[in-house]
Design a protein around this motif. Structure first.
Motif, PDB file in Angstrom:
ATOM      1  N   GLU A 119     -51.577 -18.270  21.190  1.00 47.68           N
ATOM      2  CA  GLU A 119     -50.346 -19.446  21.876  1.00 47.68           C
ATOM      3  C   GLU A 119     -49.133 -18.862  22.263  1.00 47.68           C
ATOM      4  N   MET A 120     -49.035 -18.831  23.408  1.00 42.74           N
ATOM      5  CA  MET A 120     -47.621 -18.661  24.006  1.00 42.74           C
ATOM      6  C   MET A 120     -46.719 -19.673  23.920  1.00 42.74           C
ATOM      7  N   LYS A 121     -45.277 -19.561  23.217  1.00 43.32           N
ATOM      8  CA  LYS A 121     -44.544 -20.804  22.865  1.00 43.32           C
ATOM      9  C   LYS A 121     -43.385 -20.623  23.236  1.00 43.32           C
ATOM     10  N   ALA A 122     -42.573 -21.603  23.458  1.00 40.64           N
ATOM     11  CA  ALA A 122     -41.332 -21.679  24.039  1.00 40.64           C
ATOM     12  C   ALA A 122     -40.374 -21.066  23.033  1.00 40.64           C
ATOM     13  N   VAL A 123     -39.327 -20.233  23.553  1.00 41.30           N
ATOM     14  CA  VAL A 123     -38.469 -19.526  22.764  1.00 41.30           C
ATOM     15  C   VAL A 123     -37.411 -20.373  22.592  1.00 41.30           C
ATOM     16  N   ARG A 124     -37.111 -21.381  23.347  1.00 40.01           N
ATOM     17  CA  ARG A 124     -36.078 -22.408  23.291  1.00 40.01           C
ATOM     18  C   ARG A 124     -36.370 -23.568  24.101  1.00 40.01           C
ATOM     19  N   GLY A 125     -35.788 -24.622  23.893  1.00 42.38           N
ATOM     20  CA  GLY A 125     -35.883 -25.817  24.496  1.00 42.38           C
ATOM     21  C   GLY A 125     -35.292 -25.700  25.966  1.00 42.38           C
ATOM     22  N   GLY A 126     -35.962 -26.446  26.927  1.00 42.16           N
ATOM     23  CA  GLY A 126     -35.805 -26.318  28.667  1.00 42.16           C
ATOM     24  C   GLY A 126     -36.595 -27.160  29.030  1.00 42.16           C
ATOM     25  N   GLN A 127     -36.727 -26.826  30.536  1.00 43.68           N
ATOM     26  CA  GLN A 127     -37.882 -27.476  31.441  1.00 43.68           C
ATOM     27  C   GLN A 127     -38.746 -26.077  31.908  1.00 43.68           C
ATOM     28  N   VAL A 128     -39.878 -26.674  32.188  1.00 40.02           N
ATOM     29  CA  VAL A 128     -40.963 -25.863  32.837  1.00 40.02           C
ATOM     30  C   VAL A 128     -40.585 -25.838  34.283  1.00 40.02           C
TER      31      VAL A 128
END
Length: 149
Positions: A119-128
């Motif tokens: 599973e590739m995960k977000a390395v920080r909060g943000g928007q796609v």
């Protein structure tokens, strides 16, 4: 060119060389060095980055001439970020859509490689900003799967 201080010594890095780096999960990177893949763990601290490679620890600070106001690796969490496939495989599930807000550690895409699901995960909060793959797509190592802002 970016300059990185590793254990206090300056090292010049060509941004094109960053294509050999793929984030496996938050804080963990797969790096192609001399035809060999190594795992590097990175932790942001008040003094910059603490890196661990093959049991050895290093400190690093990243400087970009365009970011004159930035003094440490804390600025690494800004701007667009490409989430890349760490190795060749097949996209099993896309967990986000363009425009979705994501949090640190949130799953983005599941890729099956070598009979394992990653599973590739977000390395920080943000928007796609962009989703470049669909369920069932075949991807190569280094292919961009999702772009975050």
């Amino acid at each position: 060119m970016k300059q990185i201080l590793v254990n206090g010594r300056p090292v010049e890095v060509n941004p094109e060389d960053l294509d050999r780096v793929a984030q496996v999960e938050p804080g963990v990177y797969s790096v192609l060095l001399g035809g060999r893949t190594v795992e590097v763990r990175a932790l942001t601290t008040g003094q910059g980055l603490r890196l661990e490679l093959d049991g050895r620890r290093f400190t690093a600070e990243v400087y970009d001439p365009r970011d004159r106001g930035q003094k440490s690796a804390a600025a690494l969490g800004t701007g667009r970020q490409n989430i890349r496939a760490p190795m060749p495989g097949k996209v099993i599930r896309v967990l986000v859509r363009e425009g979705d807000a994501v949090e640190l550690g949130q799953g983005l895409v599941v890729v099956e490689a070598m009979k394992m699901q990653n599973e590739m995960k977000a390395v920080r909060g943000g928007q796609v900003v962009e989703v470049r793959v669909h369920n069932g797509d075949t991807v190569s190592a280094g292919d961009t799967l999702v772009v975050l802002s």
